[in-house]
Design a protein around this motif. Structure first.
Motif, mmCIF file in Angstrom:
data_model
loop_
_atom_site.group_PDB
_atom_site.id
_atom_site.type_symbol
_atom_site.label_atom_id
_atom_site.label_comp_id
_atom_site.label_asym_id
_atom_site.label_seq_id
_atom_site.Cartn_x
_atom_site.Cartn_y
_atom_site.Cartn_z
ATOM 1 N N TYR A 296 71.889 -54.779 -33.597
ATOM 2 C CA TYR A 296 70.600 -55.389 -33.925
ATOM 3 C C TYR A 296 70.642 -56.893 -33.704
ATOM 4 O O TYR A 296 69.720 -57.488 -33.124
ATOM 5 N N ASP A 297 71.713 -57.544 -34.167
ATOM 6 C CA ASP A 297 71.829 -58.987 -33.968
ATOM 7 C C ASP A 297 71.830 -59.337 -32.476
ATOM 8 O O ASP A 297 71.179 -60.291 -32.054
ATOM 9 N N ALA A 298 72.566 -58.578 -31.689
ATOM 10 C CA ALA A 298 72.591 -58.842 -30.250
ATOM 11 C C ALA A 298 71.220 -58.596 -29.626
ATOM 12 O O ALA A 298 70.797 -59.329 -28.723
ATOM 13 N N LEU A 299 70.525 -57.585 -30.111
ATOM 14 C CA LEU A 299 69.206 -57.252 -29.587
ATOM 15 C C LEU A 299 68.235 -58.407 -29.760
ATOM 16 O O LEU A 299 67.410 -58.677 -28.871
ATOM 17 N N ILE A 300 68.305 -59.128 -30.884
ATOM 18 C CA ILE A 300 67.375 -60.232 -31.127
ATOM 19 C C ILE A 300 67.900 -61.559 -30.593
ATOM 20 O O ILE A 300 67.314 -62.611 -30.853
ATOM 21 N N GLY A 301 69.007 -61.513 -29.849
ATOM 22 C CA GLY A 301 69.481 -62.703 -29.156
ATOM 23 C C GLY A 301 70.651 -63.427 -29.784
ATOM 24 O O GLY A 301 71.035 -64.502 -29.302
ATOM 25 N N PHE A 302 71.239 -62.871 -30.827
ATOM 26 C CA PHE A 302 72.382 -63.511 -31.462
ATOM 27 C C PHE A 302 73.656 -63.232 -30.663
ATOM 28 O O PHE A 302 73.780 -62.219 -29.986
ATOM 29 N N ARG A 303 74.617 -64.151 -30.800
ATOM 30 C CA ARG A 303 75.950 -63.943 -30.249
ATOM 31 C C ARG A 303 76.830 -63.294 -31.311
ATOM 32 O O ARG A 303 76.800 -63.704 -32.475
ATOM 33 N N ILE A 304 77.620 -62.325 -30.924
ATOM 34 C CA ILE A 304 78.454 -61.582 -31.864
ATOM 35 C C ILE A 304 79.899 -62.036 -31.721
ATOM 36 O O ILE A 304 80.464 -62.014 -30.630
ATOM 37 N N ARG A 305 80.497 -62.446 -32.834
ATOM 38 C CA ARG A 305 81.912 -62.810 -32.842
ATOM 39 C C ARG A 305 82.699 -61.752 -33.592
ATOM 40 O O ARG A 305 82.207 -61.153 -34.556
ATOM 41 N N ARG A 306 83.919 -61.547 -33.153
ATOM 42 C CA ARG A 306 84.734 -60.495 -33.773
ATOM 43 C C ARG A 306 84.957 -60.759 -35.257
ATOM 44 O O ARG A 306 84.843 -59.844 -36.077
ATOM 45 N N HIS A 307 85.252 -62.018 -35.612
ATOM 46 C CA HIS A 307 85.517 -62.303 -37.025
ATOM 47 C C HIS A 307 84.289 -62.021 -37.883
ATOM 48 O O HIS A 307 84.390 -61.432 -38.963
ATOM 49 N N GLY A 308 83.122 -62.460 -37.408
ATOM 50 C CA GLY A 308 81.905 -62.205 -38.167
ATOM 51 C C GLY A 308 81.631 -60.718 -38.295
ATOM 52 O O GLY A 308 81.210 -60.243 -39.358
ATOM 53 N N TYR A 309 81.881 -59.972 -37.226
ATOM 54 C CA TYR A 309 81.635 -58.534 -37.250
ATOM 55 C C TYR A 309 82.573 -57.844 -38.232
ATOM 56 O O TYR A 309 82.136 -57.026 -39.058
#
Length: 381
Positions: A296-309
């Motif tokens: 969902y975060d990627a869908l709305i344009g966010f960058r995904i980091r492994r630590h945050g995930y």
């Protein structure tokens, strides 16, 4: 003497009624147990933080603002800018807590709020009223566009302002007028605009209109900064002028609330549809249910980091790496950067889904004051 509450005309009353109907609908939908409302609340808060700070020249990506909401490190914002973002996140969190408890707002509350906002820079005297003159200048031309009242009048004016915060008037009107009066008094050396906008959010949400994160117009003001300054300049032309009519400012604020409420309602419908489609994708690819949040975060344009995930999903490093590889292999995410800069953005399948959702829930906004827009040369809704 402060700017007085204008008398609402028939058009204002109709706009107010529409805002309440829309907010009630959103609040009702959000009370139904679902998995996605928490993410929507978080993202709305991030956009409010981003919007209010952008007005002051602190520009960050929305996902950096979301990182501040989650108490994570910035992806790309510099240290000074992110300190301002974190400060406003702390202040806005305090506002939301006050709104939920229904506590009275006094001068100590406002001083505490200001300290949270600027406590990272003691040179700006956080929590203390200014002791000298203050001027607002046009950054482009260097011209002085506003001179605030003398510092000797600030304590009395702030005491009068606080005394008006408990009056039994409509919370949207109360928030707009508190915003106007605080920003015109300019009681602090810095942070006055952000303080005024945060106070407005507090008063509107404390009135029980909806959840606090759905009451803020800070995102809209951040997008429409020139209009915001234009209306303030018309209401207080060059100096402290509380004898002037504030009806124009009130209409502008009602317009902002109406358009932002339409935006929130549309975003809610789009989020609900998106979550359903993402669940279908996750099931079809036999991926863990926990991956839907990141998608969902990627869908709305966010960058995904492994630590945050891994932090949000409450999993270990190996599991996070395995999940992200599976999402990449399925063309749902696309890796960018190397080593510490490694992150993930929407893959081709998410980009296609984003386009589909835009068609299904179009960005149609109705301007509640079309003649106001043309009269003031405001941007379109």
């Amino acid at each position: 003497m402060l700017y007085l509450n204008p008398e609402l005309d028939a058009a204002d009353q109709a706009v107010l009624a529409g805002i309440y109907r829309r907010r009630d609908k959103v609040a009702s939908a959000m009370r139904v147990p679902k998995r996605w409302p928490g993410l929507l609340r978080r993202n709305l808060m991030a956009r409010a933080i981003q919007g209010s700070n952008s007005i002051e020249g602190y520009v960050v990506a929305t996902d950096d603002a979301a990182a501040a909401v989650d108490y994570e490190e910035a992806l790309t914002a510099d240290e000074q800018t992110f300190a301002e973002i974190r400060g406003y996140r702390q202040a806005l969190g305090y506002v939301l807590t006050l709104a939920q408890t229904g506590a009275d707002v006094d001068e100590s509350t406002l001083r505490a709020l200001h300290f949270m906002l600027l406590g990272h820079d003691l040179g700006k005297r956080p929590g203390q009223y200014r002791t000298g003159p203050i001027y607002v200048r046009n950054d482009r031309t260097g011209d002085t566009v506003y001179e605030a009242p003398g510092s000797e009048t600030v304590p009395a004016l702030m005491a009068e302002l606080v005394s008006t915060l408990t009056t039994d008037i409509d919370p949207i009107v109360a928030g707009a007028m508190a915003h106007l009066n605080l920003v015109m008094i300019h009681p602090f050396r810095d942070g006055n605009g952000r303080m005024a906008r945060a106070l407005q959010t507090l008063l509107v949400s404390r009135g029980g209109l909806a959840e606090p994160t759905f009451c803020s117009i800070e995102e809209w003001l951040g997008v429409n900064t020139e209009d915001y300054y234009r209306v303030l300049a018309r209401t207080g032309p060059g100096r402290w002028s509380p004898d002037r009519d504030a009806h124009l400012w009130l209409k502008f604020s009602l317009r902002a609330h109406d358009i932002q409420s339409q935006t929130v309602e549309r975003r809610m419908h789009r989020t609900e549809r998106a979550w359903s489609r993402l669940d279908e994708l996750v099931a079809a690819e036999r991926l863990p249910e926990r991956t839907t949040d990141a998608l969902y975060d990627a869908l709305i344009g966010f960058r995904i980091r492994r630590h945050g995930y891994l932090t949000r999903a409450a999993i270990d490093e190996r599991t996070a790496s395995r999940d992200l590889k599976a999402l990449t292999d399925a063309a749902l995410l696309e890796p960018r950067g190397e080593t510490r800069a490694r992150h993930y953005v929407a893959g081709s399948r998410l980009i296609a889904l984003r386009a589909t959702l835009r068609e299904e829930v179009p960005n149609h906004i109705t301007d509640p004051y079309p003649t106001l827009r043309s009269d003031l040369y405001l941007t379109e809704a």
